[in-house]
Scaffold this motif. Structure first.
Motif, PDB file in Angstrom:
ATOM      1  N   ALA A   1       9.265  -5.492   6.058  1.00  0.00           N
ATOM      2  CA  ALA A   1       9.116  -5.576   7.618  1.00  0.00           C
ATOM      3  C   ALA A   1      10.292  -6.006   8.156  1.00  0.00           C
ATOM      4  O   ALA A   1      10.856  -5.496   9.323  1.00  0.00           O
ATOM      5  CB  ALA A   1       7.549  -6.332   7.922  1.00  0.00           C
TER       6      ALA A   1
ATOM      7  N   LEU B   1       6.531   1.413  11.487  1.00  0.00           N
ATOM      8  CA  LEU B   1       5.639   0.609  11.265  1.00  0.00           C
ATOM      9  C   LEU B   1       4.281   1.234  10.920  1.00  0.00           C
ATOM     10  O   LEU B   1       3.585   0.917   9.874  1.00  0.00           O
ATOM     11  CB  LEU B   1       5.373  -0.493  12.369  1.00  0.00           C
ATOM     12  CG  LEU B   1       5.390  -1.883  11.628  1.00  0.00           C
ATOM     13  CD1 LEU B   1       6.428  -2.279  10.555  1.00  0.00           C
ATOM     14  CD2 LEU B   1       5.338  -3.209  12.705  1.00  0.00           C
TER      15      LEU B   1
ATOM     16  N   TYR C   1       7.557  -8.477  11.176  1.00  0.00           N
ATOM     17  CA  TYR C   1       8.505  -7.493  11.841  1.00  0.00           C
ATOM     18  C   TYR C   1       8.440  -7.925  13.611  1.00  0.00           C
ATOM     19  O   TYR C   1       9.652  -8.065  14.085  1.00  0.00           O
ATOM     20  CB  TYR C   1       7.762  -6.034  12.122  1.00  0.00           C
ATOM     21  CG  TYR C   1       8.470  -5.035  13.050  1.00  0.00           C
ATOM     22  CD1 TYR C   1       9.580  -4.381  12.337  1.00  0.00           C
ATOM     23  CD2 TYR C   1       8.093  -4.811  14.362  1.00  0.00           C
ATOM     24  CE1 TYR C   1      10.360  -3.529  13.119  1.00  0.00           C
ATOM     25  CE2 TYR C   1       9.004  -3.904  15.078  1.00  0.00           C
ATOM     26  CZ  TYR C   1       9.778  -3.125  14.321  1.00  0.00           C
ATOM     27  OH  TYR C   1      10.669  -2.349  15.270  1.00  0.00           O
TER      28      TYR C   1
ATOM     29  N   ALA D   1       2.673  -7.795   7.878  1.00  0.00           N
ATOM     30  CA  ALA D   1       3.973  -6.755   8.196  1.00  0.00           C
ATOM     31  C   ALA D   1       4.175  -6.858   9.691  1.00  0.00           C
ATOM     32  O   ALA D   1       5.295  -7.018   9.903  1.00  0.00           O
ATOM     33  CB  ALA D   1       3.527  -5.434   7.720  1.00  0.00           C
TER      34      ALA D   1
END
Length: 405
Positions: free
Chosen positions: A336, A98, A130, A126
């Protein structure tokens, strides 16, 4: 950075000079292209941070950035949108994945004409997406019926493209026979020795397949694709497929090199039979459905990945966000989520974290802001390295013709 020339030149030693020169020139064009071309440097420069070390280990693609997602035809003949580059795959803390994605958003802001506030907003999108996907604990996937926004636009464009039109982009049709278009942009010519070696390999491979005639070679060229891997031994192969001229298929054959992420990861790695086996196994684990023709093979006593050719055009046109941030937010949200689903899908394999551990991590609230802060540090490092690279490039430090002389 005084060591920038040494690090980059050393990493790229042994690559095809013609395509390597293209890589070096492309990396000079913008910080984002430089980031894409120097995954090895990114992880070498990545600051040691508690937020990374505390994250559970998962199977990462290793080179996560905005351009490493695209559509592909799977082995079930359906088209999916997913992460599509696993050259650097390894077992690593999940936030290694990430932090590179977030850094690519920040570094790519200039190319995408994003304000600082917009780029940071995408980073928050994001990490939130995620975390939520991990916390939900169920792997999903993206196909035409579930896509939205610019990803849906990509699917719609592909739905209207015939196989003949796809082939016309890469080949020249003479009567009922096609040959590869060797234009210096997508492909370069091969020598007689290379052509004979690839042909012999494909004949041997075809003999082990249910339909050997499918893989009958019509033409071979050196493939130009990507940024980080430019210069790696790679071929585009035109095969008979389902019949000439419009049933032909394009195959990609690419040498698999060691992951440049692995030396910077403290997590113990399993032993792989070959580098290609690592790439193919992680790709099969992480994608909902594998890409068509995906195989780990041996060619010229080295390790290669054989798969269907995925055109660079089959990616989301990020520049088409038209100044409407929700359009980009939807794409980053999808990226994500796809990352989280891949990590859940491959959980429990060879010491990767199980779903319960990933769900617990997704529910935590203590890592999101520190990760974004770390990404801003990485952005600064990338920008500094790019400026040093530009200075070195402009004074001829990466001039391969001069180095050869």
């Amino acid at each position: 950075m005084s060591d920038i020339v040494k690090i980059i030149a050393s990493f790229n030693t042994g690559r095809d000079p013609e395509r390597l020169a293209m890589k070096y020139k492309a990396m000079r064009s913008s910080p984002f292209v430089f980031l894409r071309g120097t995954c090895h440097l990114f992880y070498e420069r990545l600051p040691r941070a508690q937020v990374l070390d505390d994250a559970p280990p998962v199977w990462i693609c290793g080179d996560m950035h905005l351009e490493n997602f695209g559509s592909y035809k799977a082995d079930n003949r359906l088209i999916y949108f997913d992460n599509n580059d696993f050259d650097e795959a390894c077992l690593a803390p999940t936030l290694y994945e990430l932090v590179r994605l977030l850094s690519s958003v920040l570094v790519g802001a200039v190319d995408l004409k994003l304000s600082r506030a917009q780029a940071l907003a995408l980073c928050h999108t994001a990490v939130d997406s995620y975390a939520a996907a991990l916390a939900f604990g169920k792997s999903r996937w993206i196909e035409a019926e579930t896509a939205a926004g610019m990803v849906r636009d990509l699917f719609d464009a592909l739905a209207n493209r015939t196989r003949a039109a796809h082939l016309d982009r890469r080949t020249v049709l003479k009567g009922k026979l096609r040959t590869l278009k060797v234009d210096g942009k997508k492909a370069l010519p091969v020598g007689d020795k290379q052509r004979a070696a690839v042909t012999q390999f494909m004949n041997q491979f075809a003999a082990s397949e249910p339909n050997p005639d499918f893989y009958r070679i019509l033409d071979v060229a050196r493939r130009i694709a990507g940024t980080g891997s430019l210069g790696v031994d790679r071929y585009v192969i035109l095969v008979e497929g389902k019949g000439s001229p419009d049933g032909n298929f394009l195959i990609d054959l690419k040498e698999a090199l060691p992951s440049s992420v692995m030396p910077h990861v403290r997590v113990p790695q399993p032993k792989w039979a070959t580098e290609a086996q690592r790439v193919v196994d992680v790709q099969r684990r992480n994608q909902a459905v594998s890409q068509a023709f995906l195989h780990a093979v041996e060619f010229n006593q080295r390790s290669y990945v054989l798969r269907s050719l995925q055109p660079s055009e089959d990616r989301v046109a990020l520049s088409d966000w038209d100044g409407k941030l929700p359009r980009l937010e939807a794409v980053v949200n999808s990226m994500a989520e796809l990352s989280a689903w891949a990590h859940l899908r491959s959980g429990g394999r060879q010491k990767s974290s199980i779903a319960d551990e990933l769900i617990a991590f997704g529910n935590r609230k203590d890592w999101q802001l520190p990760l974004i802060e770390l990404a801003t540090q990485c952005e600064t490092l990338v920008m500094d390295d790019w400026k040093a690279y530009c200075e070195a490039y402009d004074r001829g430090a990466f001039d391969l013709t001069r180095a050869k002389g």
